[in-house]
Design a protein around this motif. Structure first.
Motif, PDB file in Angstrom:
ATOM      1  N   THR A   1       5.545  -6.308  -3.740  1.00 53.71           N
ATOM      2  CA  THR A   1       5.185  -6.712  -2.383  1.00 53.71           C
ATOM      3  C   THR A   1       4.082  -5.823  -1.828  1.00 53.71           C
ATOM      4  O   THR A   1       3.083  -6.318  -1.301  1.00 53.71           O
ATOM      5  CB  THR A   1       6.421  -6.654  -1.457  1.00 53.71           C
ATOM      6  OG1 THR A   1       7.420  -7.521  -1.970  1.00 53.71           O
ATOM      7  CG2 THR A   1       6.063  -7.053  -0.030  1.00 53.71           C
ATOM      8  N   ARG A   2       4.251  -4.520  -1.954  1.00 52.41           N
ATOM      9  CA  ARG A   2       3.250  -3.583  -1.421  1.00 52.41           C
ATOM     10  C   ARG A   2       1.921  -3.734  -2.156  1.00 52.41           C
ATOM     11  O   ARG A   2       0.858  -3.728  -1.538  1.00 52.41           O
ATOM     12  CB  ARG A   2       3.769  -2.147  -1.524  1.00 52.41           C
ATOM     13  CG  ARG A   2       2.824  -1.135  -0.962  1.00 52.41           C
ATOM     14  CD  ARG A   2       2.675  -1.306   0.557  1.00 52.41           C
ATOM     15  NE  ARG A   2       1.661  -0.379   1.031  1.00 52.41           N
ATOM     16  CZ  ARG A   2       0.613  -0.712   1.758  1.00 52.41           C
ATOM     17  NH1 ARG A   2       0.447  -1.959   2.160  1.00 52.41           N
ATOM     18  NH2 ARG A   2      -0.261   0.176   2.117  1.00 52.41           N
TER      19      ARG A   2
ATOM     20  N   ILE B   1      -4.403  -8.253  -1.152  1.00 45.44           N
ATOM     21  CA  ILE B   1      -4.859  -9.234  -0.153  1.00 45.44           C
ATOM     22  C   ILE B   1      -5.751  -8.568   0.881  1.00 45.44           C
ATOM     23  O   ILE B   1      -6.806  -9.093   1.242  1.00 45.44           O
ATOM     24  CB  ILE B   1      -3.651  -9.928   0.503  1.00 45.44           C
ATOM     25  CG1 ILE B   1      -2.954 -10.842  -0.522  1.00 45.44           C
ATOM     26  CG2 ILE B   1      -4.068 -10.708   1.760  1.00 45.44           C
ATOM     27  CD1 ILE B   1      -1.601 -11.350  -0.089  1.00 45.44           C
ATOM     28  N   SER B   2      -5.380  -7.396   1.327  1.00 48.44           N
ATOM     29  CA  SER B   2      -6.186  -6.656   2.305  1.00 48.44           C
ATOM     30  C   SER B   2      -7.560  -6.310   1.722  1.00 48.44           C
ATOM     31  O   SER B   2      -8.594  -6.449   2.420  1.00 48.44           O
ATOM     32  CB  SER B   2      -5.449  -5.378   2.706  1.00 48.44           C
ATOM     33  OG  SER B   2      -6.245  -4.585   3.527  1.00 48.44           O
TER      34      SER B   2
ATOM     35  N   CYS C   1       0.744  -6.396  -3.608  1.00 47.80           N
ATOM     36  CA  CYS C   1       0.127  -7.660  -3.183  1.00 47.80           C
ATOM     37  C   CYS C   1      -0.490  -7.515  -1.794  1.00 47.80           C
ATOM     38  O   CYS C   1      -1.578  -8.044  -1.541  1.00 47.80           O
ATOM     39  CB  CYS C   1       1.151  -8.793  -3.190  1.00 47.80           C
ATOM     40  SG  CYS C   1       1.575  -9.333  -4.859  1.00 47.80           S
ATOM     41  N   GLU C   2       0.180  -6.798  -0.888  1.00 46.61           N
ATOM     42  CA  GLU C   2      -0.384  -6.563   0.443  1.00 46.61           C
ATOM     43  C   GLU C   2      -1.722  -5.835   0.345  1.00 46.61           C
ATOM     44  O   GLU C   2      -2.696  -6.196   1.016  1.00 46.61           O
ATOM     45  CB  GLU C   2       0.590  -5.749   1.292  1.00 46.61           C
ATOM     46  CG  GLU C   2       1.833  -6.489   1.708  1.00 46.61           C
ATOM     47  CD  GLU C   2       2.891  -5.584   2.322  1.00 46.61           C
ATOM     48  OE1 GLU C   2       3.873  -6.144   2.839  1.00 46.61           O
ATOM     49  OE2 GLU C   2       2.752  -4.337   2.289  1.00 46.61           O
ATOM     50  N   VAL C   3      -1.774  -4.817  -0.494  1.00 47.95           N
ATOM     51  CA  VAL C   3      -3.011  -4.049  -0.675  1.00 47.95           C
ATOM     52  C   VAL C   3      -4.094  -4.927  -1.295  1.00 47.95           C
ATOM     53  O   VAL C   3      -5.255  -4.906  -0.859  1.00 47.95           O
ATOM     54  CB  VAL C   3      -2.757  -2.784  -1.531  1.00 47.95           C
ATOM     55  CG1 VAL C   3      -4.059  -2.105  -1.920  1.00 47.95           C
ATOM     56  CG2 VAL C   3      -1.847  -1.815  -0.792  1.00 47.95           C
TER      57      VAL C   3
END
Length: 81
Positions: free
Chosen positions: A65-66, A72-73, A68-70
């Protein structure tokens, strides 16, 4: 889940993700053997805290999850979105 920790060959990329107090690095076969002997002979050493510290760091920054967040950002920043 079994209180293990990782002794990993040094790599610049990984060193950018984990500091030495979170993950034990080695640079040669000889230093790997020395580290293994040290941990086996001194299981209660301060270095044995790597188990808890490394696990905590992984859960904070290196879950799918983390990551993927990075990702996408980073893509949004590159696209100017």
């Amino acid at each position: 889940g079994m209180s293990g920790f990782l002794i990993h060959p040094y790599s610049k990329g990984l060193a950018g993700q984990y500091i030495p107090s979170e993950l034990q690095y080695y640079e040669s076969r000889e230093s790997l053997h020395i580290l293994i002997e040290s941990y086996l002979n001194n299981p209660k050493s301060p270095q044995s805290d790597l188990t808890e510290i490394g696990h905590k760091r992984t859960l904070e920054a290196h879950t799918y999850t983390r990551r993927c967040e990075v990702l996408i950002s980073t893509v949004k920043a590159k696209l100017g979105v």
